[in-house]
Motif scaffolding. Structure first.
Motif, mmCIF file in Angstrom:
data_model
loop_
_atom_site.group_PDB
_atom_site.id
_atom_site.type_symbol
_atom_site.label_atom_id
_atom_site.label_comp_id
_atom_site.label_asym_id
_atom_site.label_seq_id
_atom_site.Cartn_x
_atom_site.Cartn_y
_atom_site.Cartn_z
ATOM 1 N N ILE A 63 0.814 -1.215 0.000
ATOM 2 C CA ILE A 63 0.000 0.000 0.000
ATOM 3 C C ILE A 63 0.850 1.268 0.000
ATOM 4 O O ILE A 63 0.470 2.287 -0.552
ATOM 5 N N LYS A 64 2.012 1.177 0.645
ATOM 6 C CA LYS A 64 2.909 2.330 0.825
ATOM 7 C C LYS A 64 2.183 3.514 1.494
ATOM 8 O O LYS A 64 2.066 4.596 0.916
ATOM 9 N N PRO A 65 1.693 3.299 2.712
ATOM 10 C CA PRO A 65 0.988 4.376 3.417
ATOM 11 C C PRO A 65 1.944 5.471 3.872
ATOM 12 O O PRO A 65 3.139 5.233 4.052
ATOM 13 N N SER A 66 1.389 6.654 4.075
ATOM 14 C CA SER A 66 2.182 7.756 4.631
ATOM 15 C C SER A 66 2.203 7.685 6.157
ATOM 16 O O SER A 66 3.045 8.301 6.803
ATOM 17 N N LEU A 67 1.265 6.902 6.734
ATOM 18 C CA LEU A 67 1.181 6.748 8.185
ATOM 19 C C LEU A 67 0.443 5.455 8.526
ATOM 20 O O LEU A 67 -0.531 5.095 7.858
ATOM 21 N N ILE A 68 0.927 4.754 9.536
ATOM 22 C CA ILE A 68 0.217 3.589 10.069
ATOM 23 C C ILE A 68 -0.285 3.927 11.468
ATOM 24 O O ILE A 68 0.481 4.405 12.310
ATOM 25 N N VAL A 69 -1.567 3.688 11.714
ATOM 26 C CA VAL A 69 -2.169 3.899 13.029
ATOM 27 C C VAL A 69 -2.498 2.532 13.616
ATOM 28 O O VAL A 69 -3.240 1.754 13.007
ATOM 29 N N VAL A 70 -1.944 2.225 14.780
ATOM 30 C CA VAL A 70 -2.168 0.927 15.433
ATOM 31 C C VAL A 70 -2.989 1.135 16.703
ATOM 32 O O VAL A 70 -2.647 1.965 17.544
ATOM 33 N N ILE A 71 -4.068 0.373 16.835
ATOM 34 C CA ILE A 71 -4.931 0.451 18.019
ATOM 35 C C ILE A 71 -4.832 -0.885 18.754
ATOM 36 O O ILE A 71 -5.009 -1.947 18.152
ATOM 37 N N ASP A 72 -4.559 -0.837 20.061
ATOM 38 C CA ASP A 72 -4.343 -2.084 20.798
ATOM 39 C C ASP A 72 -4.695 -1.915 22.273
ATOM 40 O O ASP A 72 -4.739 -0.796 22.796
ATOM 41 N N ALA A 73 -4.933 -3.044 22.946
ATOM 42 C CA ALA A 73 -5.124 -3.062 24.398
ATOM 43 C C ALA A 73 -3.750 -3.122 25.058
ATOM 44 O O ALA A 73 -2.818 -3.710 24.520
ATOM 45 N N LEU A 74 -3.621 -2.513 26.235
ATOM 46 C CA LEU A 74 -2.349 -2.461 26.948
ATOM 47 C C LEU A 74 -2.494 -3.051 28.351
ATOM 48 O O LEU A 74 -3.581 -3.419 28.783
ATOM 49 N N ALA A 75 -1.360 -3.132 29.051
ATOM 50 C CA ALA A 75 -1.344 -3.534 30.458
ATOM 51 C C ALA A 75 -0.907 -2.330 31.289
ATOM 52 O O ALA A 75 -0.113 -1.504 30.838
ATOM 53 N N THR A 76 -1.421 -2.234 32.507
ATOM 54 C CA THR A 76 -1.065 -1.135 33.397
ATOM 55 C C THR A 76 -0.496 -1.665 34.702
ATOM 56 O O THR A 76 -0.699 -2.824 35.058
ATOM 57 N N ASN A 77 0.192 -0.805 35.418
ATOM 58 C CA ASN A 77 0.769 -1.150 36.717
ATOM 59 C C ASN A 77 -0.046 -0.570 37.866
ATOM 60 O O ASN A 77 0.409 -0.528 38.996
ATOM 61 N N SER A 78 -1.247 -0.093 37.550
ATOM 62 C CA SER A 78 -2.086 0.526 38.579
ATOM 63 C C SER A 78 -3.550 0.169 38.320
ATOM 64 O O SER A 78 -4.083 0.479 37.254
#
Length: 335
Positions: free
Chosen positions: A167-182
């Motif tokens: 595709i050769k994008p000008s930008l990749i946006v990644v959406i994901d779940a994370l882990a927290t320490n609180s």
């Protein structure tokens, strides 16, 4: 105790929070170190922490070079539509500052995670929501959910790189779940960074990273913490117990709850009276919070690792899927 660190977090400002458990001198050293700039401010109910790390600053904070913006709403609830709208507005403002319109000519949006596991489904469900919208974001926006390695047998980053090469994008946006320490920050925080992301890193299952270095174009990651490590939860509970008992003892024979029909609550900023708790818990009460955390980590070593998520995670995921889909639509449509 030997210095072990098993707890994990994807949030850069929790790296700073760990440093805050040390001395004032060490905290000042971090803030004044060459290569690290920390800015904090409030926008209505949203606390915004921006950490900018240079190449030199990487070793001080344990995160790669780039900009990390953490937005938190401590009072947020899954049903708080007004709070979510304020949150959304501030997320869009951050995204607009991180990337120019020129970088949004052709955008690839990737939703990471396992759709069948609710705390990990933020990414793919947001992609699904974007696909179901009547009006597409724009013609030059590609949307994809690659699944996880356990489902496909292939590294997620390889799928994304193959798409990027084609595709050769000008930008990749990644959406994901994370882990927290609180536990207090579960589902109440969003981190945005231009350094990319390493899927699974927060839960000890790190895969190959998705970043500008591996994809050949800028990558921005939008992450939401939906799980917390078991020992962290236990440590937070002990801290709350100490505050509760300390507050009760300090009131003596005139408790504020004597005529109350509601449950007894303690302000989270209430100081702990070490002298009052010593006869009950002994020297343990004098330990720093991170030392108690280390104890629980050591005790649980060798056992199956446990990550915890809120009991109403379905409500949280539904609220954030709608919000993040709206964020992407409004941000990219205005480009």
């Amino acid at each position: 105790m030997e210095n072990f660190q098993w707890s994990t977090t994807d949030l850069v400002d929790e790296t700073e929070a760990y440093i805050k458990h040390k001395t004032e001198e060490e905290r000042a050293t971090l803030r004044e170190s060459n290569g690290i700039d920390i800015q904090e401010n409030w926008e209505e109910i949203v606390k915004i922490t921006q950490v900018t790390v240079s190449k030199e600053g990487e070793e001080h904070i344990g995160k790669k070079e780039g900009t990390y913006v953490t937005l938190s709403v401590p009072s947020l609830e899954a049903y708080d539509q007004e709070g979510l709208e304020i949150f959304e507005e501030n997320i869009i403002k951050v995204l607009q500052k991180l990337h120019t319109k020129e970088q949004l000519k052709k955008v690839l949006i990737i939703g990471l995670g396992n759709r069948t596991i609710t705390p990990d489904a933020i990414g793919p469900l947001t992609i699904e929501q974007l696909h179901n919208q009547d009006i597409m974001i724009q013609e030059n926006c590609i949307i994809y959910a690659p699944g996880v390695t356990a489902q496909t047998g292939y590294e997620t980053s390889e799928f994304v790189r193959a798409l990027a090469e084609n595709i050769k994008p000008s930008l990749i946006v990644v959406i994901d779940a994370l882990a927290t320490n609180s536990s207090d920050r579960l589902c109440k925080t969003v981190q945005i960074t231009n350094t990319g992301i390493q899927p699974g890193a927060g839960v000890g299952n790190a895969r190959k990273e998705i970043s500008e270095e591996t994809m050949g174009c800028p990558v921005i990651a939008i992450g939401l913490p939906t799980v917390v490590d078991g020992p962290v939860l236990i440590t937070d509970a002990v801290e709350s117990l100490f505050k509760y008992i300390s507050a009760k003892i300090s009131e003596g024979k005139r408790p504020s709850s004597a005529l109350s029909v509601s449950s007894y609550s303690v302000d989270e900023n209430t100081p702990i009276s070490t002298d009052a708790l010593l006869p009950i818990f002994g020297e343990w009460v004098k330990w720093e919070k991170d030392e108690r955390l280390q104890l629980f980590q050591e005790v649980l070593t060798g056992q199956q690792r446990l990550f915890v998520t809120p009991k109403n995670i379905d409500d949280w995921v539904s609220a954030y899927v709608n919000m993040l889909a709206s964020v992407c639509t409004r941000w990219l449509s205005a480009a």
